[in-house]
Design an enzyme around this catalytic site. Structure first.
Site, PDB file in Angstrom:
ATOM      1  CE  LYS A  99      -4.450   0.933   0.037  1.00  0.00           C
ATOM      2  NZ  LYS A  99      -5.536   0.118  -0.521  1.00  0.00           N
ATOM      3  N   GLY A 211     -20.727   6.684   2.760  1.00  0.00           N
ATOM      4  CA  GLY A 211     -19.696   6.975   1.751  1.00  0.00           C
ATOM      5  C   GLY A 211     -20.317   6.986   0.376  1.00  0.00           C
ATOM      6  N   GLY A 213     -18.385   7.825  -2.645  1.00  0.00           N
ATOM      7  CA  GLY A 213     -17.309   8.038  -3.615  1.00  0.00           C
ATOM      8  C   GLY A 213     -17.364   6.932  -4.652  1.00  0.00           C
ATOM      9  CG  ASN A 214     -14.565   4.050  -7.499  1.00  0.00           C
ATOM     10  OD1 ASN A 214     -15.001   2.917  -7.280  1.00  0.00           O
ATOM     11  ND2 ASN A 214     -14.008   4.362  -8.649  1.00  0.00           N
ATOM     12  CB  ALA A 215     -16.363   1.849  -3.008  1.00  0.00           C
ATOM     13  N   GLY A 216     -18.909   3.647  -2.927  1.00  0.00           N
ATOM     14  CA  GLY A 216     -20.263   3.873  -2.398  1.00  0.00           C
ATOM     15  C   GLY A 216     -21.263   4.230  -3.485  1.00  0.00           C
TER      16      GLY A 216
HETATM   17  P1  NAD Z   1     -13.423   7.793  -2.571  1.00  0.00           P
HETATM   18  O1  NAD Z   1     -12.373   8.762  -2.247  1.00  0.00           O
HETATM   19  O2  NAD Z   1     -13.882   7.711  -3.981  1.00  0.00           O
HETATM   20  O3  NAD Z   1     -14.722   8.038  -1.646  1.00  0.00           O
HETATM   21  C1  NAD Z   1     -14.691   8.119  -0.254  1.00  0.00           C
HETATM   22  C2  NAD Z   1     -16.087   8.583   0.182  1.00  0.00           C
HETATM   23  O4  NAD Z   1     -16.199   8.525   1.596  1.00  0.00           O
HETATM   24  C3  NAD Z   1     -16.416  10.013  -0.228  1.00  0.00           C
HETATM   25  O5  NAD Z   1     -17.753  10.070  -0.693  1.00  0.00           O
HETATM   26  C4  NAD Z   1     -16.290  10.797   1.096  1.00  0.00           C
HETATM   27  O6  NAD Z   1     -17.115  11.961   1.108  1.00  0.00           O
HETATM   28  C5  NAD Z   1     -16.810   9.737   2.048  1.00  0.00           C
HETATM   29  N1  NAD Z   1     -16.475   9.959   3.460  1.00  0.00           N
HETATM   30  C6  NAD Z   1     -15.292  10.301   4.026  1.00  0.00           C
HETATM   31  N2  NAD Z   1     -15.425  10.402   5.354  1.00  0.00           N
HETATM   32  C7  NAD Z   1     -16.726  10.101   5.635  1.00  0.00           C
HETATM   33  C8  NAD Z   1     -17.491  10.033   6.829  1.00  0.00           C
HETATM   34  N3  NAD Z   1     -16.937  10.281   8.021  1.00  0.00           N
HETATM   35  N4  NAD Z   1     -18.792   9.692   6.740  1.00  0.00           N
HETATM   36  C9  NAD Z   1     -19.366   9.438   5.550  1.00  0.00           C
HETATM   37  N5  NAD Z   1     -18.692   9.482   4.389  1.00  0.00           N
HETATM   38  C10 NAD Z   1     -17.394   9.821   4.438  1.00  0.00           C
HETATM   39  O7  NAD Z   1     -12.882   6.380  -2.049  1.00  0.00           O
HETATM   40  P2  NAD Z   1     -13.327   4.936  -2.520  1.00  0.00           P
HETATM   41  O8  NAD Z   1     -12.403   4.491  -3.589  1.00  0.00           O
HETATM   42  O9  NAD Z   1     -14.796   4.916  -2.747  1.00  0.00           O
HETATM   43  O10 NAD Z   1     -12.941   4.100  -1.213  1.00  0.00           O
HETATM   44  C11 NAD Z   1     -13.842   3.974  -0.103  1.00  0.00           C
HETATM   45  C12 NAD Z   1     -13.397   2.788   0.734  1.00  0.00           C
HETATM   46  O11 NAD Z   1     -13.405   1.628  -0.091  1.00  0.00           O
HETATM   47  C13 NAD Z   1     -11.978   2.899   1.304  1.00  0.00           C
HETATM   48  O12 NAD Z   1     -11.928   2.236   2.542  1.00  0.00           O
HETATM   49  C14 NAD Z   1     -11.136   2.139   0.295  1.00  0.00           C
HETATM   50  O13 NAD Z   1      -9.931   1.660   0.838  1.00  0.00           O
HETATM   51  C15 NAD Z   1     -12.121   1.018  -0.035  1.00  0.00           C
HETATM   52  N6  NAD Z   1     -11.821   0.371  -1.314  1.00  0.00           N
HETATM   53  C16 NAD Z   1     -11.970   1.026  -2.494  1.00  0.00           C
HETATM   54  C17 NAD Z   1     -11.652   0.350  -3.671  1.00  0.00           C
HETATM   55  C18 NAD Z   1     -11.851   1.005  -5.016  1.00  0.00           C
HETATM   56  O14 NAD Z   1     -11.624   0.326  -6.041  1.00  0.00           O
HETATM   57  N7  NAD Z   1     -12.282   2.240  -5.081  1.00  0.00           N
HETATM   58  C19 NAD Z   1     -11.185  -0.967  -3.646  1.00  0.00           C
HETATM   59  C20 NAD Z   1     -11.070  -1.613  -2.420  1.00  0.00           C
HETATM   60  C21 NAD Z   1     -11.379  -0.929  -1.246  1.00  0.00           C
END
Ligand code: NAD
Length: 406
Positions: A99, A211, A213-216
């Protein structure tokens, strides 16, 4: 209260010594990373600590995203690298775990500054990374554009084309079709199989997502399209709630315009959202969200860990007493790294697949991994997390043993 997630994960692994077929000495392999690299990125008079940690590489080159966040710390990156090692083994792809992180608030940087620190990151660590050594990817607040700058910098240094250096790239630079929604699709496949194997009617299930973002955002859209009712969603600025169900396509449009979800309908505080009455709670933001302070108030029957490390180990114990089912991060969000692996395979062979083929392969991988874990859960009467960790540790130890290390 602040929880050191690295120490917490080591504690979880140590405890597995009591139920897995391995001894304390073998588990020592997991007690620290194989390699840690540090640097400091500089823009004007601003300095940003940067890390790249390669935790275990017995099964193949190390793999893991790069996070840009003001709270990034050495122990957070260590924990994330350890989880990557376990995750790649859970879904049985030929990678170890790594990481990266930069302690920075990317929202306070201009595009030019963001490009500059991304290029500096590669200049700092390029000797330690590469398609056959350590392959980075996006994570929280890092994007396909950032991957493109990093690839360009790496190729400038090496003087050639190395698309397999980094994954999560834009399609035009060798990205994989389906990668943008892969993490969420993988999580959906896991939930689908859990629901099917437990004969639950998904049409009456209420979902809460933390959340956006990408995943949510992707998981909300997939579940909405599959007929699940999503009653609440939050981002870092706050949440929204509608017990009749949120219109997700409209919420996505709203978020794109306003850069937040609050104000779309009735607002709800982030902490209250986690404790809503629902069937499935999907933490998809950051780690340490369900701790011993709020675990007893969680009403969801199933927790689908899309984020990495949203539940601390003492919270896990409280949830278990409350008969909550936790589908763990090392399985649930492994669709991201699995499709990154598919991207790397396509880069290395120079032959690119259609989205349907990518998602079909992902579905098979996730479904197989779910049932391997489910079998272990039933055989040993343990949690899904313990079962996933045991399977991963056994696989890594087998490779270590073949190399003469365990
Ligand atoms: P991202 O940066 O696209 O989105 C993060 C989201 O979380 C944003 O909408 C942000 O506003 C929100 N957020 C932050 N703090 C918050 C809080 N206190 N309450 C509510 N929402 C909050 O990131 P992502 O890529 O969506 O990643 C999210 C999680 O998924 C992380 O733990 C990441 O490690 C995990 N993940 C992502 C991927 C991927 O392919 N994107 C793969 C494996 C794991």
């Amino acid at each position: 209260m602040f929880m050191n997630i690295f120490e917490d994960t080591l504690k979880r692994i140590e405890n597995l010594g009591k139920i897995g077929d391995f001894n304390k000495k073998q588990l020592q392999i997991f007690s620290k990373p194989k390699r840690e690299h540090y640097s400091e990125l500089v823009i004007g008079d601003m300095k940003f600590p940067a890390f790249r940690i390669q935790y275990n590489d017995a099964r193949g080159p190390t793999k893991g995203g790069i996070r840009y966040h003001p709270d990034v710390s050495l122990d957070e990156v260590r924990a994330l690298a350890l989880w990557m090692s376990l995750k790649c083994a859970v879904v049985d792809i030929p990678y170890g775990g790594a990481k990266g992180g930069v302690k920075v608030n990317p929202k306070q940087l201009s595009q030019e500054e963001l490009e500059e620190i991304s290029r500096q990151y590669v200049r700092a660590f390029h000797e330690e990374m590469g398609p056959e050594k350590d392959i980075p990817a996006p994570d929280v607040y890092t994007t396909p554009q950032i991957m493109a700058w990093m690839l360009d910098e790496f190729e400038k240094i090496k003087g050639g084309h190395y698309p397999g250096f980094i994954t999560g790239k834009p399609l035009e630079l060798g990205g994989s079709k389906g990668r943008d929604k892969a993490t969420a699709m993988g999580a959906y496949y896991v939930l689908r199989e859990y629901v099917k194997s437990n004969k639950i009617d998904s049409r009456i299930m209420k979902i809460v997502i933390q959340g956006f973002g990408n995943a949510g955002m992707h998981i909300s859209k997939i579940l909405f399209d599959e007929g699940y009712k999503i009653i609440a969603i939050s981002d870092s600025k706050g949440g929204v709630y509608d017990k009749k169900g949120l219109n997700i396509p409209k919420l996505i449009e709203y978020k794109k315009k306003k850069r937040k979800v609050s104000g779309f309908t009735k607002d709800i505080k982030n902490n209250d959202l986690l404790e809503l009455e629902c069937d499935v709670l999907v933490p998809a933001a950051l780690e340490n969200q369900i701790t011993k302070e709020n675990a007893g108030s969680i009403k969801a029957k199933i927790i689908l860990e899309v984020a990495n490390g949203p539940i601390t180990s003492d919270a896990d114990e409280i949830l278990e007493i409350g008969d909550k089912i936790v589908l763990p991060d090392v399985l649930v969000n492994a669709g991201g790294v699995t499709t990154s692996y598919f991207e790397w395979v396509q880069n290395n062979t120079g032959y690119y697949w259609e989205e349907e083929e990518v998602l079909d392969k992902l579905d098979k991988k996730m479904t197989k991994s779910f049932y391997e874990i489910d079998k272990k859960v039933k055989e040993k009467d343990i949690s899904y997390r313990d079962a996933a960790y045991i399977i991963a540790i056994e696989r890594i130890l087998k490779s270590e043993k073949l190399r003469g290390n365990a």
